[in-house]
Design an enzyme around this catalytic site. Structure first.
Site, short mmCIF file in Angstrom:
data_model
loop_
_atom_site.label_atom_id
_atom_site.label_comp_id
_atom_site.label_asym_id
_atom_site.label_seq_id
_atom_site.Cartn_x
_atom_site.Cartn_y
_atom_site.Cartn_z
N ASP A 20 100.06 64.93 55.86
CA ASP A 20 100.56 65.92 54.90
C ASP A 20 99.69 65.97 53.65
O ASP A 20 99.24 64.94 53.14
CB ASP A 20 101.99 65.56 54.50
CG ASP A 20 102.54 66.48 53.44
OD1 ASP A 20 102.81 67.66 53.75
OD2 ASP A 20 102.67 66.04 52.28
N GLU B 52 96.75 68.77 57.25
CA GLU B 52 97.22 69.90 56.45
C GLU B 52 96.33 69.99 55.21
O GLU B 52 96.44 69.19 54.29
CB GLU B 52 98.68 69.71 56.03
CG GLU B 52 99.22 70.91 55.26
CD GLU B 52 100.48 70.63 54.47
OE1 GLU B 52 101.34 71.52 54.38
OE2 GLU B 52 100.60 69.51 53.93
#
Length: 861
Positions: A429, A484
């Site tokens: 993330d 990401e």
């Protein structure tokens, strides 16, 4: 055919620097040919370097003859004024294979050499003092609570602490008899012998780490390596306590099923366990496994991505403010329950990825890692000191990736999730925050390479990510690791051995922004097919992408899902099948199907959908908070909407299932062949090919086209494989499926350009046509080419391998007769199985020589 390339004059926000093609025209169609895997990119920005590698601080490892493999080794950072050692000449240009793929990166060779050297040096230091990287990443066997030789041994790295003790239920929270000792590396430890052959600290009892500040103040903290943490459910906002988790063998969950094979292309179902119940409450691991996993499998996804698994004290953070990195979220159950979930997924053939948050940590002090920061410098903390250690937008702490113990902690965390819980990979993330010292704050990335390779690059973090990907794929070669990143850093998805960072996939994050912009700000008549197609294809084709139209980000309160943007309040009253659909609902369902399928088919090499969006779940996600009176009403999934036979949600769910089934059958996501042959802004039609399939999208709100001809690469016969306007998907059934379409040669003489008559292309509809393979004079073609049938097949389906098999030859020798589909129907197996059995005989005895002879001789004029 001449191919021209251009750079978008206005790059899409957050998009990847790409090979953006310009259409080259032909007599009968326009065809876009994208670069192959080994094509190079285009030059972005200035060729001059605007950075100085000597400004990057380096780490030094304190050496001591008494260092042992089992001991903790602490890295000591130099101050920011330190200088970097000169680059060694043995780091050669040819070692940076990434530059061979994209020569326009050549001006940044020094940067790549520098970070590669830093990576190699860091890895060598670890191996010198700790053994192989895989052993270094087993810190959980030493730190935290572990069983060793009839004792419980507890170790904690806290170099700035003055005195330490372990407390908990087992000693009445009085640690005076359980004081800890500190070694020269700042590691505190204690051995607690068993009493009467039983551990002094009982399983599932609460524990904490108590230490004294330099100013004499004592504080209680949850151990950094704790494997389970809970809060008193009977108290509002109760603080978390660490829990000693060591169940007896009879209570441990033992995995029964092996990991499934890695899919050729991941079709990912992004899910949140806690909000997966249809009731307004927190769901459990076991309920998710029993109730939700079968739904995911039924819709033909092959991968589950679990959010919010690492413990986070604030439920509303969606799991992204992690407090306890080795602990499973106790809201949904205990560690054994999570193992049950993962094993159940594996039994269904589903891979399971976990959201891993190593880009930052919760700012919480009493229950988080931040509680170990008592004002010390970066050398003695998990985080950077001062302003560099805080993310001002996220209100969270930022790791110091150059610190030895931080590397041990984070790398061990990855191995822990892989080995203890049998996860199949990770989604990293928010790594944009890691890649740059500015963390991407107030940055609008334009694609200029200077934005990626400068003094703004956090090389320490890049090296950590390289080590992490190297470790993951060493431990589990079939792992799937996704990044990401909104910046589009080149090389993120290339192997570490080439000078890349090593991720398998990157998220195509610009795509949902484009759809939201169109749905909010443009009328249907104003949609640009060229602009939308460019957004979907604007990526680096040597790095695989996961495409998605929407994820959890578009579902949270303050935003709207695509279904809600399309239908809004009519989702409350207009979804009944017992009445005619209103124009708003009819348009909404049609575009919902088209947008998701268009994104899947053209946007990347994998696909992602967030839980519930497959059937157009209404409203938004709002976690319980003070502002909504701590309500769970908007923090659940109303599965009954998709299950109801009299509601139109079932149509979107059925189409989602059909989309995934199509890729399961044809593997078009894994195909390297991607040709866009038409982007017609006037007619609102896009035509492209993926693998051997032809996709036709008509986004026009009103126009239905009769006898519309579209281009295709392969001649022969085509038939409809998927129709979004079919009755079973809530459409109007305007296209017949019982008619085969034959190509007809058109265009410049000598150039094999073909078209097939598309007959009717209804408005707000997408059609997919499959090529009906025919078995021709393949033997004759092979004899003339002087190659075997297997070589021909390999060169044809995985082009270009053999240059002898030219496009003209393929066209000439594939004017075919007997359909492969008919053969497969007779044999009752798939086309892929048939090809394998036919060309690599004998594999299936059902494919007899007599049958093959009859198929080969049954030539139709």
């Amino acid at each position: 055919m001449e191919i021209n390339f251009k750079v978008l004059s206005k790059p899409i926000r957050g998009s990847f620097p790409s090979f953006s093609p310009k259409v080259s025209s032909g007599a009968s169609r326009n065809k876009i040919c994208f670069p192959s895997q080994h094509s190079t990119g285009l030059k972005f920005g200035s060729q001059e370097r605007s950075w100085d590698i000597s400004s990057t601080p380096k780490s030094r490892v304190r050496k001591d003859e008494r260092m042992k493999h089992s001991s903790a080794i602490s890295a000591v950072l130099t101050d920011d004024n330190s200088t970097m050692a000169p680059l060694e000449e043995d780091v050669k240009t040819e070692n940076i294979g990434l530059l061979n793929l994209d020569p326009t990166l050549e001006p940044y060779l020094d940067h790549f050499r520098h970070r590669m050297k830093r990576y190699v040096d860091q890895k060598m230091l670890i191996e010198k003092y700790e053994g192989p990287l895989e052993e270094f990443a087993q810190g959980y066997l030493k730190f935290g609570f572990n069983r060793e030789d009839g004792c419980i041994v507890y170790r904690e790295w806290a170099p700035a602490a003055q005195e330490d003790e372990v407390i908990g239920d087992f000693n009445g929270w009085n640690g005076s008899n359980h004081m800890m000792e500190k070694d020269q590396f700042g590691v505190w430890s204690i051995r607690i012998p068993d009493v009467d052959s039983k551990p002094v600290i009982p399983h599932n009892s609460r524990v904490k780490f108590r230490f004294k500040h330099g100013n004499g103040v004592w504080v209680d903290r949850i151990p950094a390596w704790i494997k389970y943490a809970t809060a008193d459910a009977t108290k509002f906002a109760a603080p978390y306590d660490g829990v000693y988790w060591d169940p007896p063998p009879s209570e441990r969950y033992h995995f029964k099923y092996p990991r499934p094979p890695k899919p050729r292309a991941p079709r990912i179902y992004e899910a949140h366990v806690g909000m997966s119940s249809s009731e307004p409450r927190v769901n459990s691991y076991r309920e998710f496994a029993d109730d939700v996993l079968p739904r995911i499998k039924a819709n033909n996804y092959n991968t589950v991505q679990l959010m919010a698994i690492m413990e986070h004290s604030y439920y509303g953070s969606f799991g992204y403010h992690v407090t306890n990195f080795f602990a499973v979220s106790s809201r949904y159950g205990n560690p054994e329950d999570l193992k049950y979930l993962i094993d159940k997924a594996h039994s269904l053939g589903l891979q399971v990825l976990v959201d891993v948050v190593h880009s930052h940590a919760s700012n919480n002090v009493t229950d988080g890692l931040n509680g170990f920061d008592i004002g010390q410098g970066s050398q003695e903390s998990y985080f950077h000191a001062g302003e560099r250690g805080y993310h001002k937008l996220w209100d969270s702490r930022l790791f110091n990736y150059a610190n030895w113990e931080v590397l041990r902690f984070l790398l061990s965390n990855l191995r822990w999730w892989l080995e203890e819980y049998n996860f199949d990979g990770f989604r990293f993330d928010g790594i944009t925050s890691m890649l740059y010292v500015h963390h991407g704050i107030n940055m609008g990335f334009t694609g200029n390479y200077n934005e990626y390779f400068s003094e703004a690059t956090d090389v320490d973090a890049v090296v950590y990510l390289m080590l992490a990907n190297n470790l993951i794929h060493k431990i589990f070669p079939d792992a799937t690791v996704i990044a990401e990143d909104v910046s589009g850093m080149p090389g993120l998805g290339r192997p570490v051995s080439e000078g890349g960072i090593g991720f398998d996939y990157r998220l195509a994050m610009a795509i949902p922004d484009k759809w939201i912009d169109y749905l909010k700000n443009k009328n249907d008549e104003d949609w640009s097919m060229k602009e939308v197609t460019s957004s979907l294809t604007n990526r680096r084709y040597t790095e695989k992408c996961i495409a998605y139209a929407e994820s959890h980000d578009q579902s949270i309160v303050g935003d709207k899902t695509i279904a809600f943007l399309l239908m809004d309040k009519e989702m409350y009253s207009g979804m009944s099948c017992l009445t005619d659909a209103s124009p708003v609902v009819d348009r909404g369902i049609a575009l919902h199907k088209m947008i998701h399928f268009f994104t899947m088919a053209l946007g990347g090499e994998g696909y992602l959908n967030f839980m519930g969006n497959e059937f157009g779940h209404p409203e938004w996600i709002d976690f319980p908070r003070e502002g909504n009176n701590w309500s769970y009403d908007k923090c659940r999934r109303q599965w009954n909407l998709a299950d109801s036979e009299h509601l139109r949600y079932k149509f979107m769910n059925a189409f989602d299932r059909a989309m995934n089934s199509l890729d399961e059958k044809f593997s078009f996501l894994a195909s390297g062949k991607q040709i866009v042959s038409s982007m017609d802004d006037d007619n609102k039609v896009v035509v492209f090919e993926r693998g051997d399939l032809v996709f036709v999208f008509n986004f026009h709100p009103k126009n239905t086209y009769e006898g519309y001809k579209v281009g295709c690469d392969l001649p022969g016969k085509y038939r409809v494989a998927l129709d979004s306007d079919a009755w079973e998907f809530g459409g109007h059934g305007r296209t017949g499926h019982d008619v085969d379409h034959f190509t007809s040669p058109e265009g410049i003489p000598g150039v094999p350009e073909t078209n097939f008559n598309g007959r009717q292309i209804p408005s707000k509809c997408c059609l997919l046509r499959e090529h009906v393979w025919l078995i021709t004079e393949l033997m004759n073609a092979c004899q003339k080419l002087k190659i075997t049938r297997q070589t021909f097949v390999v060169s044809y389906y995985q082009q270009p391998i053999s240059r002898r098999v030219t496009r003209n030859l393929k066209i000439r020798y594939l004017q075919i007769s007997v359909t492969l589909t008919n053969a497969c129907q007779k044999l009752k197996f798939t086309r892929q199985t048939f090809l394998v059995s036919y060309y690599q005989q004998p594999i299936l005895r059902r494919v007899t020589r007599k049958l093959k002879d009859s198929l080969s001789t049954n030539i139709s004029t």
